[in-house]
Design a protein around this motif. Structure first.
Motif, PDB file in Angstrom:
ATOM      1  N   TYR A  96       9.002 -16.456  45.725  1.00 34.11           N
ATOM      2  CA  TYR A  96       7.722 -16.691  46.394  1.00 34.11           C
ATOM      3  C   TYR A  96       6.579 -16.420  45.428  1.00 34.11           C
ATOM      4  N   GLU A  97       5.638 -17.355  45.316  1.00 35.36           N
ATOM      5  CA  GLU A  97       4.581 -17.241  44.327  1.00 35.36           C
ATOM      6  C   GLU A  97       3.456 -16.296  44.746  1.00 35.36           C
ATOM      7  N   GLY A  98       3.263 -16.093  46.022  1.00 31.68           N
ATOM      8  CA  GLY A  98       2.186 -15.218  46.487  1.00 31.68           C
ATOM      9  C   GLY A  98       2.591 -13.763  46.526  1.00 31.68           C
ATOM     10  N   ASP A  99       1.664 -12.906  46.907  1.00 32.52           N
ATOM     11  CA  ASP A  99       1.936 -11.474  47.043  1.00 32.52           C
ATOM     12  C   ASP A  99       2.561 -11.195  48.412  1.00 32.52           C
ATOM     13  N   VAL A 100       3.485 -10.261  48.434  1.00 32.29           N
ATOM     14  CA  VAL A 100       4.164  -9.893  49.673  1.00 32.29           C
ATOM     15  C   VAL A 100       4.173  -8.375  49.817  1.00 32.29           C
ATOM     16  N   SER A 101       3.875  -7.920  51.007  1.00 32.18           N
ATOM     17  CA  SER A 101       3.989  -6.494  51.311  1.00 32.18           C
ATOM     18  C   SER A 101       4.809  -6.384  52.582  1.00 32.18           C
ATOM     19  N   LEU A 102       6.059  -5.949  52.449  1.00 36.79           N
ATOM     20  CA  LEU A 102       6.981  -5.915  53.580  1.00 36.79           C
ATOM     21  C   LEU A 102       7.533  -4.511  53.778  1.00 36.79           C
ATOM     22  N   TYR A 103       7.547  -4.095  55.037  1.00 36.69           N
ATOM     23  CA  TYR A 103       8.140  -2.793  55.366  1.00 36.69           C
ATOM     24  C   TYR A 103       8.897  -2.928  56.685  1.00 36.69           C
ATOM     25  N   PHE A 104      10.168  -2.561  56.658  1.00 34.27           N
ATOM     26  CA  PHE A 104      11.021  -2.561  57.845  1.00 34.27           C
ATOM     27  C   PHE A 104      11.524  -1.146  58.070  1.00 34.27           C
ATOM     28  N   GLU A 105      11.562  -0.722  59.324  1.00 32.56           N
ATOM     29  CA  GLU A 105      12.141   0.594  59.624  1.00 32.56           C
ATOM     30  C   GLU A 105      12.893   0.537  60.940  1.00 32.56           C
ATOM     31  N   THR A 118       3.883  -1.125  48.700  1.00 32.36           N
ATOM     32  CA  THR A 118       2.656  -0.445  48.263  1.00 32.36           C
ATOM     33  C   THR A 118       1.578  -1.450  47.838  1.00 32.36           C
ATOM     34  N   GLN A 119       1.897  -2.745  47.919  1.00 31.59           N
ATOM     35  CA  GLN A 119       0.946  -3.801  47.576  1.00 31.59           C
ATOM     36  C   GLN A 119      -0.157  -3.858  48.634  1.00 31.59           C
ATOM     37  N   HIS A 120      -1.404  -3.645  48.229  1.00 28.49           N
ATOM     38  CA  HIS A 120      -2.505  -3.674  49.183  1.00 28.49           C
ATOM     39  C   HIS A 120      -2.888  -5.112  49.517  1.00 28.49           C
ATOM     40  N   MET A 121      -3.058  -5.373  50.808  1.00 27.87           N
ATOM     41  CA  MET A 121      -3.455  -6.684  51.303  1.00 27.87           C
ATOM     42  C   MET A 121      -4.650  -6.497  52.240  1.00 27.87           C
ATOM     43  N   GLY A 286      -8.782 -15.789  56.231  1.00 29.19           N
ATOM     44  CA  GLY A 286      -8.908 -17.138  55.704  1.00 29.19           C
ATOM     45  C   GLY A 286      -7.543 -17.754  55.451  1.00 29.19           C
ATOM     46  N   ASN A 287      -7.407 -18.420  54.324  1.00 32.61           N
ATOM     47  CA  ASN A 287      -6.120 -19.014  53.941  1.00 32.61           C
ATOM     48  C   ASN A 287      -5.357 -18.130  52.966  1.00 32.61           C
ATOM     49  N   GLN A 288      -5.898 -16.935  52.711  1.00 35.51           N
ATOM     50  CA  GLN A 288      -5.307 -16.083  51.680  1.00 35.51           C
ATOM     51  C   GLN A 288      -4.271 -15.104  52.211  1.00 35.51           C
ATOM     52  N   VAL A 289      -4.506 -14.567  53.398  1.00 33.14           N
ATOM     53  CA  VAL A 289      -3.606 -13.537  53.919  1.00 33.14           C
ATOM     54  C   VAL A 289      -3.204 -13.841  55.359  1.00 33.14           C
ATOM     55  N   GLN A 290      -1.914 -13.795  55.612  1.00 38.16           N
ATOM     56  CA  GLN A 290      -1.367 -13.933  56.957  1.00 38.16           C
ATOM     57  C   GLN A 290      -0.480 -12.721  57.206  1.00 38.16           C
ATOM     58  N   SER A 291      -0.810 -11.944  58.236  1.00 34.55           N
ATOM     59  CA  SER A 291      -0.070 -10.703  58.479  1.00 34.55           C
ATOM     60  C   SER A 291       0.371 -10.588  59.931  1.00 34.55           C
ATOM     61  N   ASP A 292       1.378  -9.801  60.139  1.00 32.95           N
ATOM     62  CA  ASP A 292       1.814  -9.443  61.481  1.00 32.95           C
ATOM     63  C   ASP A 292       2.586  -8.138  61.372  1.00 32.95           C
ATOM     64  N   CYS A 293       2.315  -7.227  62.264  1.00 32.24           N
ATOM     65  CA  CYS A 293       3.021  -5.942  62.263  1.00 32.24           C
ATOM     66  C   CYS A 293       3.278  -5.534  63.694  1.00 32.24           C
ATOM     67  N   GLY A 294       4.491  -5.093  63.966  1.00 29.99           N
ATOM     68  CA  GLY A 294       4.785  -4.681  65.332  1.00 29.99           C
ATOM     69  C   GLY A 294       6.136  -4.030  65.475  1.00 29.99           C
ATOM     70  N   ILE A 295       6.447  -3.688  66.705  1.00 27.71           N
ATOM     71  CA  ILE A 295       7.723  -3.064  67.042  1.00 27.71           C
ATOM     72  C   ILE A 295       8.490  -3.999  67.963  1.00 27.71           C
ATOM     73  N   VAL A 296       9.732  -4.265  67.589  1.00 26.69           N
ATOM     74  CA  VAL A 296      10.609  -5.130  68.373  1.00 26.69           C
ATOM     75  C   VAL A 296      11.485  -4.235  69.232  1.00 26.69           C
ATOM     76  N   TYR A 297      11.361  -4.369  70.540  1.00 30.65           N
ATOM     77  CA  TYR A 297      12.040  -3.469  71.470  1.00 30.65           C
ATOM     78  C   TYR A 297      13.408  -3.996  71.900  1.00 30.65           C
ATOM     79  N   ILE A 298      14.312  -4.127  70.944  1.00 31.31           N
ATOM     80  CA  ILE A 298      15.692  -4.421  71.306  1.00 31.31           C
ATOM     81  C   ILE A 298      16.243  -3.177  72.011  1.00 31.31           C
TER      82      ILE A 298
END
Length: 305
Positions: A96-105, A118-121, A286-298
């Protein structure tokens, strides 16, 4: 585990999600002959013994496990799933050419996957969550009442996100209604109204949501406030564990986030069954950053992403 050697990563995730953590004491009967099957037992630690009683033609399965050495079966299976997913994600995101900041727990155990965590977005509308957390904190401490009505001002009207601006200046809503619009519809006008209140009483808070969670962020005149995925995840975890607000207040916010009208297809909910609740917040810069963060209640297997 050999049984799952030919399973894909996606299949392993589904298996782990469907599993249930069970501990059996030594000598405990697991299942009896003739009993209707309710699932499949996978023993990853310990031993089982099949005992036949020919007099009554019945078999018992006894689990013989040293309690001190017992490890939850789902924990070992999950370790395999996470290890495989971590490797696959790193391989795919490397292209992937863009920056990615991913965290799963995985919330029950804290097992995590961190890729560029640790990549700031630019946080954008993700920041609406801590604003509402601070409003609820002011309500808990008696400084504001969520039933108080607020009349919209012309300078608050913002057509960027949400439709509240169409109501025009002078339209009245309660702080509770404004909070719902901020969380469920990411409404900018509602946010401006709420911020006028939180700014007024900011000095009444013992600590902001950011300070209470020691969230690391960058905010300058030259750039919008930004933070990493792992840092932002602290807000969602805090709501899940009720560490800044009461349990009732935290769950009230999460319930609103579970009814978010934004961020369906293409975000966290794209591959999640529609009957599984997701409490999440999106952010768009804008067109630079698309984010989503949440908790999936399985059920019994909630995770944060």
């Amino acid at each position: 585990m050999p049984l799952f050697d030919f399973s894909s990563v996606d299949e392993l995730f589904r298996i782990a999600a469907l599993g249930r953590q069970v501990r059996h004491e030594a000598g405990q009967v697991i299942v009896r002959q003739g009993q209707a099957a309710s699932g499949v037992h996978v023993v990853l630690d310990g031993q089982v013994e099949q005992v036949a009683f020919t007099v009554v033609r019945r078999e018992d399965l006894h689990a013989h496990a040293d309690a001190q050495k017992w490890t939850p079966c789902i924990g070992k299976a999950l370790d395999q799933v996470v290890k495989a997913a971590r490797a696959q994600l790193r391989e795919e995101l490397a292209y992937y050419e863009g920056d990615v900041s991913l965290y799963f727990e995985y919330l029950p155990t804290g097992t995590s996957i961190r890729i560029g965590d640790t990549q700031h977005m630019v946080a954008a509308s993700l920041l609406k969550v801590p604003v509402i957390m601070e409003l609820y904190k002011l309500a808990e401490t008696g400084h504001v009442n969520l039933d108080t009505q607020v009349a919209l001002r012309s300078e608050w009207l913002d057509s960027g996100y949400g439709d509240l601006y169409k109501k025009g200046a002078g339209y009245k809503l309660t702080l509770d209604e404004l909070s719902r619009l901020v969380l469920e519809q990411s409404d900018n006008t509602a946010l401006n109204a709420v911020q006028s209140v939180t700014a007024k009483y900011a000095d009444r808070l013992d600590s902001s949501a950011y300070d209470a969670l020691d969230v690391d962020f960058v905010d300058t005149k030259e750039a919008n406030l930004s933070m990493s995925a792992r840092a932002y995840a602290s807000f969602m975890k805090c709501l899940y564990f009720s560490c800044y607000l009461s349990a009732d207040a935290s769950q009230d916010i999460m319930a609103h986030l579970a009814h978010s009208t934004y961020g369906g297809e293409g975000r966290l909910g794209k591959y999640i069954p529609s009957d599984v609740p997701i409490a999440h917040k999106i952010g768009v810069a804008g067109n630079q950053v698309q984010s989503d963060c949440g908790i999936v209640y399985i059920p019994e297997r909630p995770y944060l992403l």
